[in-house]
Design a protein around this motif. Sequence first.
Motif, mmCIF file in Angstrom:
data_model
loop_
_atom_site.group_PDB
_atom_site.id
_atom_site.type_symbol
_atom_site.label_atom_id
_atom_site.label_comp_id
_atom_site.label_asym_id
_atom_site.label_seq_id
_atom_site.Cartn_x
_atom_site.Cartn_y
_atom_site.Cartn_z
ATOM 1 N N ASP A 137 0.826 -1.217 0.000
ATOM 2 C CA ASP A 137 0.000 0.000 0.000
ATOM 3 C C ASP A 137 0.854 1.258 0.000
ATOM 4 O O ASP A 137 0.560 2.236 -0.705
ATOM 5 C CB ASP A 137 -0.922 0.016 1.220
ATOM 6 C CG ASP A 137 -2.096 -0.928 1.077
ATOM 7 O OD1 ASP A 137 -2.249 -1.531 -0.003
ATOM 8 O OD2 ASP A 137 -2.867 -1.056 2.044
ATOM 9 N N GLU A 138 1.913 1.259 0.801
ATOM 10 C CA GLU A 138 2.709 2.482 0.951
ATOM 11 C C GLU A 138 3.473 2.848 -0.314
ATOM 12 O O GLU A 138 4.040 3.942 -0.401
ATOM 13 C CB GLU A 138 3.686 2.340 2.118
ATOM 14 C CG GLU A 138 4.616 1.149 2.039
ATOM 15 C CD GLU A 138 4.043 -0.080 2.718
ATOM 16 O OE1 GLU A 138 4.837 -0.978 3.056
ATOM 17 O OE2 GLU A 138 2.808 -0.146 2.909
ATOM 18 N N ARG A 167 -6.092 4.423 1.639
ATOM 19 C CA ARG A 167 -5.981 3.156 2.371
ATOM 20 C C ARG A 167 -7.192 2.943 3.268
ATOM 21 O O ARG A 167 -7.746 1.841 3.334
ATOM 22 C CB ARG A 167 -4.708 3.150 3.222
ATOM 23 C CG ARG A 167 -3.424 3.129 2.422
ATOM 24 C CD ARG A 167 -2.235 2.995 3.324
ATOM 25 N NE ARG A 167 -1.176 3.903 2.908
ATOM 26 C CZ ARG A 167 -0.045 4.094 3.569
ATOM 27 N NH1 ARG A 167 0.169 3.454 4.705
ATOM 28 N NH2 ARG A 167 0.869 4.921 3.121
ATOM 29 N N HIS A 215 -9.850 -0.164 2.850
ATOM 30 C CA HIS A 215 -9.954 -1.152 3.919
ATOM 31 C C HIS A 215 -11.312 -1.122 4.609
ATOM 32 O O HIS A 215 -11.620 -2.001 5.409
ATOM 33 C CB HIS A 215 -8.831 -0.931 4.938
ATOM 34 C CG HIS A 215 -7.480 -1.191 4.366
ATOM 35 N ND1 HIS A 215 -6.314 -0.705 4.939
ATOM 36 C CD2 HIS A 215 -7.089 -1.875 3.243
ATOM 37 C CE1 HIS A 215 -5.281 -1.082 4.214
ATOM 38 N NE2 HIS A 215 -5.726 -1.792 3.183
ATOM 39 N N ARG A 241 -8.311 -1.426 -6.275
ATOM 40 C CA ARG A 241 -7.001 -0.967 -5.820
ATOM 41 C C ARG A 241 -6.087 -0.701 -7.018
ATOM 42 O O ARG A 241 -5.376 0.305 -7.080
ATOM 43 C CB ARG A 241 -6.387 -2.022 -4.900
ATOM 44 C CG ARG A 241 -5.073 -1.638 -4.225
ATOM 45 C CD ARG A 241 -4.680 -2.728 -3.245
ATOM 46 N NE ARG A 241 -3.435 -2.429 -2.563
ATOM 47 C CZ ARG A 241 -2.247 -2.778 -3.015
ATOM 48 N NH1 ARG A 241 -2.139 -3.441 -4.172
ATOM 49 N NH2 ARG A 241 -1.151 -2.478 -2.331
#
Length: 242
Positions: A130-131, A139, A143, A152
């Motif tokens: 994710d980062e 994020r 989530h 995504r």
Amino acid sequence: MTPVAAPPPRVLLLARDLRSPGTEELARTVFEVLPPDERERVLRKRLAADRTRSLIGRWLARRAAAGIVGAPWTTLCTAQRPGGQPYVVGRPQLSLSIAHSGRYALAAVALGARVGVDTEQVARVTRLPDEAFLGPGERVALHAVPQDEERRAALWVLKEAAAKLTGQGLRAGLRSIGFACPGARFPLLARTSYAAAEFRAFRLPGGYVGAVGVSAGEPPREPVFVPPVRDTAPETERTPLS
């Protein structure tokens, strides 16, 4: 006197599935009509598959530009600015963006607006943390719902399309380009404060997603797939592509 309204922008988004029959023959035909400097850039690519993707991307760009200006695609040329942004030579009124990854090549051309396009395989984005490209707000939004790898991946291609549209490239980093996608179904309409434009993410067969953005007007919902055509381009028995 009543002012004359500017004509609405025109945008063409074209795609080619590189697994389609005739792709290699088409790539060789395109290579033969390229000027020497473009041929040299293509031949710098080490892998034959990358050379094919690059050639088909150029062909789609010329086809899209030809559809807007009404000229044969073989009479148009593309080039790159120092920062890598492509353009149509001698047609400053046109904005051009090219993308290719895996089995797909895409090109978008706009008259009266800036344009950006990108495509990627969902599975490749799934492997990224994710980062690597998501901001904190994105994020949290992802989530909050069941994991959706397709959505995504759509954020990845939207960010890439935005970077191409502005001409800034990835210097600012993808995490600085935050997108909101309020819709629940593809194609997704999306916006970002990073660019004054509207974007749309769409599905491509075989586990791919793509995105296109335009600075004026509405982005296309999906690309138009174009088959090879028999043009006046010269034929050759052998080229250095394979």
